[in-house]
Design a protein around this motif. Structure first.
Motif, PDB file in Angstrom:
ATOM      1  N   UNK A  15       0.616  -1.231  -0.040  1.00  0.00           N
ATOM      2  CA  UNK A  15       0.163   0.102  -0.086  1.00  0.00           C
ATOM      3  C   UNK A  15       0.707   1.240   0.154  1.00  0.00           C
ATOM      4  N   UNK A  16       2.087   1.315   0.792  1.00  0.00           N
ATOM      5  CA  UNK A  16       2.826   2.322   0.706  1.00  0.00           C
ATOM      6  C   UNK A  16       3.448   2.544  -0.671  1.00  0.00           C
ATOM      7  N   UNK A  17       3.867   1.440  -1.296  1.00  0.00           N
ATOM      8  CA  UNK A  17       4.412   1.570  -2.603  1.00  0.00           C
ATOM      9  C   UNK A  17       3.281   1.968  -3.475  1.00  0.00           C
ATOM     10  N   UNK A  18       2.099   1.688  -3.459  1.00  0.00           N
ATOM     11  CA  UNK A  18       0.916   2.083  -4.343  1.00  0.00           C
ATOM     12  C   UNK A  18       0.753   3.573  -4.278  1.00  0.00           C
ATOM     13  N   UNK A  19       0.676   4.155  -2.777  1.00  0.00           N
ATOM     14  CA  UNK A  19       0.702   5.642  -2.577  1.00  0.00           C
ATOM     15  C   UNK A  19       1.569   6.335  -3.281  1.00  0.00           C
ATOM     16  N   UNK A  20       2.916   5.825  -3.185  1.00  0.00           N
ATOM     17  CA  UNK A  20       3.911   6.706  -3.641  1.00  0.00           C
ATOM     18  C   UNK A  20       4.021   6.790  -5.206  1.00  0.00           C
ATOM     19  N   UNK A  21       3.244   5.640  -5.810  1.00  0.00           N
ATOM     20  CA  UNK A  21       3.123   5.780  -7.415  1.00  0.00           C
ATOM     21  C   UNK A  21       2.141   6.571  -7.853  1.00  0.00           C
ATOM     22  N   UNK A  22       1.010   6.849  -6.907  1.00  0.00           N
ATOM     23  CA  UNK A  22      -0.121   7.710  -7.285  1.00  0.00           C
ATOM     24  C   UNK A  22       0.025   9.087  -6.883  1.00  0.00           C
ATOM     25  N   UNK A  23       0.959   9.380  -5.689  1.00  0.00           N
ATOM     26  CA  UNK A  23       1.086  10.817  -5.288  1.00  0.00           C
ATOM     27  C   UNK A  23       2.478  11.213  -6.113  1.00  0.00           C
ATOM     28  N   UNK A  24       3.230  10.164  -6.784  1.00  0.00           N
ATOM     29  CA  UNK A  24       4.354  10.851  -7.459  1.00  0.00           C
ATOM     30  C   UNK A  24       4.348  10.338  -8.884  1.00  0.00           C
ATOM     31  N   UNK A  37       2.135  -3.885  -9.548  1.00  0.00           N
ATOM     32  CA  UNK A  37       1.602  -4.238  -8.354  1.00  0.00           C
ATOM     33  C   UNK A  37       0.614  -5.493  -8.092  1.00  0.00           C
ATOM     34  N   UNK A  38      -0.288  -5.356  -9.046  1.00  0.00           N
ATOM     35  CA  UNK A  38      -1.237  -6.573  -9.270  1.00  0.00           C
ATOM     36  C   UNK A  38      -1.695  -6.441 -10.690  1.00  0.00           C
ATOM     37  N   UNK A  39      -2.515  -7.261 -11.108  1.00  0.00           N
ATOM     38  CA  UNK A  39      -2.862  -7.585 -12.549  1.00  0.00           C
ATOM     39  C   UNK A  39      -3.852  -6.459 -13.061  1.00  0.00           C
ATOM     40  N   UNK A  40      -4.460  -5.815 -12.281  1.00  0.00           N
ATOM     41  CA  UNK A  40      -5.289  -4.923 -12.634  1.00  0.00           C
ATOM     42  C   UNK A  40      -4.829  -3.584 -12.786  1.00  0.00           C
ATOM     43  N   UNK A  41      -3.885  -3.099 -12.025  1.00  0.00           N
ATOM     44  CA  UNK A  41      -3.337  -1.657 -12.198  1.00  0.00           C
ATOM     45  C   UNK A  41      -2.086  -1.690 -12.660  1.00  0.00           C
ATOM     46  N   UNK A  42      -1.399  -2.796 -12.739  1.00  0.00           N
ATOM     47  CA  UNK A  42      -0.095  -2.703 -13.401  1.00  0.00           C
ATOM     48  C   UNK A  42       0.953  -2.250 -12.443  1.00  0.00           C
ATOM     49  N   UNK A  43       1.973  -1.519 -13.389  1.00  0.00           N
ATOM     50  CA  UNK A  43       2.645  -0.616 -12.536  1.00  0.00           C
ATOM     51  C   UNK A  43       2.634   0.732 -12.305  1.00  0.00           C
ATOM     52  N   UNK A  44       1.868   1.129 -13.083  1.00  0.00           N
ATOM     53  CA  UNK A  44       1.509   2.729 -12.961  1.00  0.00           C
ATOM     54  C   UNK A  44       2.411   3.353 -13.475  1.00  0.00           C
TER      55      UNK A  44
END
Length: 361
Positions: free
Chosen positions: A272-281, A289-296
């Motif tokens: 989740x921390x990784x996910x947030x970093x990819x969306x805030x940055x 990250x998973x099969x739905x959102x990919x690597x962003x």
């Protein structure tokens, strides 16, 4: 551009991270034509949790990555020194004797070569900003502590000023994994506080809290935001899937759940921390990250590109978990000293494939 290097917790799997850091150091030395460059010359801020705290502090101290890796290889067996089987405390408190690890940290982070004068958090030996994550068991809260002289609890007039705590104790507290090592006691003013591993806070992956420390007004650093202003590089310690595809519900009794639930929570919060970093940055590089959102990668939200972001980590999912466990059945464990050669090999191969100079500058 300001640069942050964040290092996850993960016990002996920290040697995987060190192989990635070796590649980062190598590429920077080539790029800047400086064979003596260390990462403290390039990064402004190191953050680490647990084993990541040892590495981050060593880097901020000005060590070469190879020197840190040598320390891990030479002292890993000593640091994971089991409490003798015949002592009851091995089964009631912690599996490993904390004294060898404490002595190693005390000698490493000292103002003198003999290790007689412990460096404090405000030591001039630290060449960069440093953040170490631990959990204050006494107050029941996460403590991401820094050497930022402008931080609220680092003012020298405070009787419990964080800057006057021995650096080795802070790092040791961050590595005090429950079951594995005893907690660490630290005196702050006239009160004793008990600290345990930062991995059981939301910040086993400390990338986001490091970035927030740099930019939020409450921390008094106030770095200018933007993908061209801050580069955040986050390094993991391998993700092993905790899937139990063939597990029967009746088999999920208390004894089954006790060792697995903490691991699931630590891994889930880290993702989740990784996910947030990819969306805030602005994500430049990272595995799916998973099969739905990919690597962003390249995906950004309007007004939320606070920094540019790189995530280095390797995941073993599905059959890949079984395949790597066949090479060494203990490779996923944080105390698997005997798995170090395999972890190093995995790290070298990953670093060669993924680390690029354009991620770093």
């Amino acid at each position: 551009m300001k640069r942050i290097l964040s290092l996850d917790g993960g016990g002996i799997r920290g040697v995987f991270s060190l192989e990635i850091l070796l590649r980062i150091e190598e590429l920077l030395r080539i790029h800047f034509n400086n064979p003596k460059l260390v990462l403290a010359d390039h990064f402004d801020f190191f953050a680490g949790t647990s084993t990541g705290a040892i590495i981050a502090t060593s880097l901020s101290w000005g060590m070469e990555v190879g020197e840190i890796l040598d320390l891990y290889q030479k002292h890993a067996t000593t640091m994971f020194q089991p409490v003798p089987w015949y002592l009851p405390r091995r089964y009631l408190f912690a599996r490993y004797d904390p004294k060898p690890l404490s002595e190693f940290l005390r000698k490493t982070f000292s103002e003198d070569e003999e290790g007689k004068t412990p460096a404090l958090m405000d030591t001039k030996h630290l060449r960069t900003l440093l953040l170490v994550v631990m959990r204050n068991h006494t107050t029941g809260s996460a403590w991401p502590i820094t050497n930022n002289p402008y931080a609220k609890f680092n003012h020298p007039d405070l009787p419990d000023c964080n800057m006057k705590v021995p650096l080795w104790k802070i790092v040791r507290a961050s590595t005090a994994a429950p079951v594995y090592f005893d907690p660490e006691e630290i005196m702050l003013g006239d009160r004793k506080h008990v600290f345990v591993d930062g991995a059981i806070t939301p910040y086993n992956n400390p990338a986001l809290i490091a970035a927030l420390t740099a930019i939020l007004p409450c921390y008094n650093l106030n770095w200018e935001t933007g993908p061209d202003k801050i580069r955040l590089i986050s390094v993991g310690t391998i993700r092993f899937s905790l899937a139990a595809a063939n597990q029967n519900v009746r088999g999920m009794w208390v004894g089954y759940n006790v060792p697995r639930i903490p691991l699931a929570l630590i891994q889930g919060v880290g993702l989740e921390q990784d996910y947030l970093c990819r969306t805030l940055g602005q994500c430049i590089h990272g595995e799916d990250l998973d099969s739905e959102i990919g690597n962003l990668e390249g995906c950004s939200l309007p007004g939320r590109d606070w920094f540019s972001y790189v995530r280095y980590n390797k995941s073993y999912l599905g059959k890949a978990v079984e395949e790597v466990l066949q090479l060494n059945a203990d490779v996923a464990k944080i105390d698997a000293v005997q798995a170090m050669p395999l972890l190093l090999e995995i790290g070298r191969e990953y670093a060669k494939e993924h680390v690029r100079i354009e991620h770093l500058i």
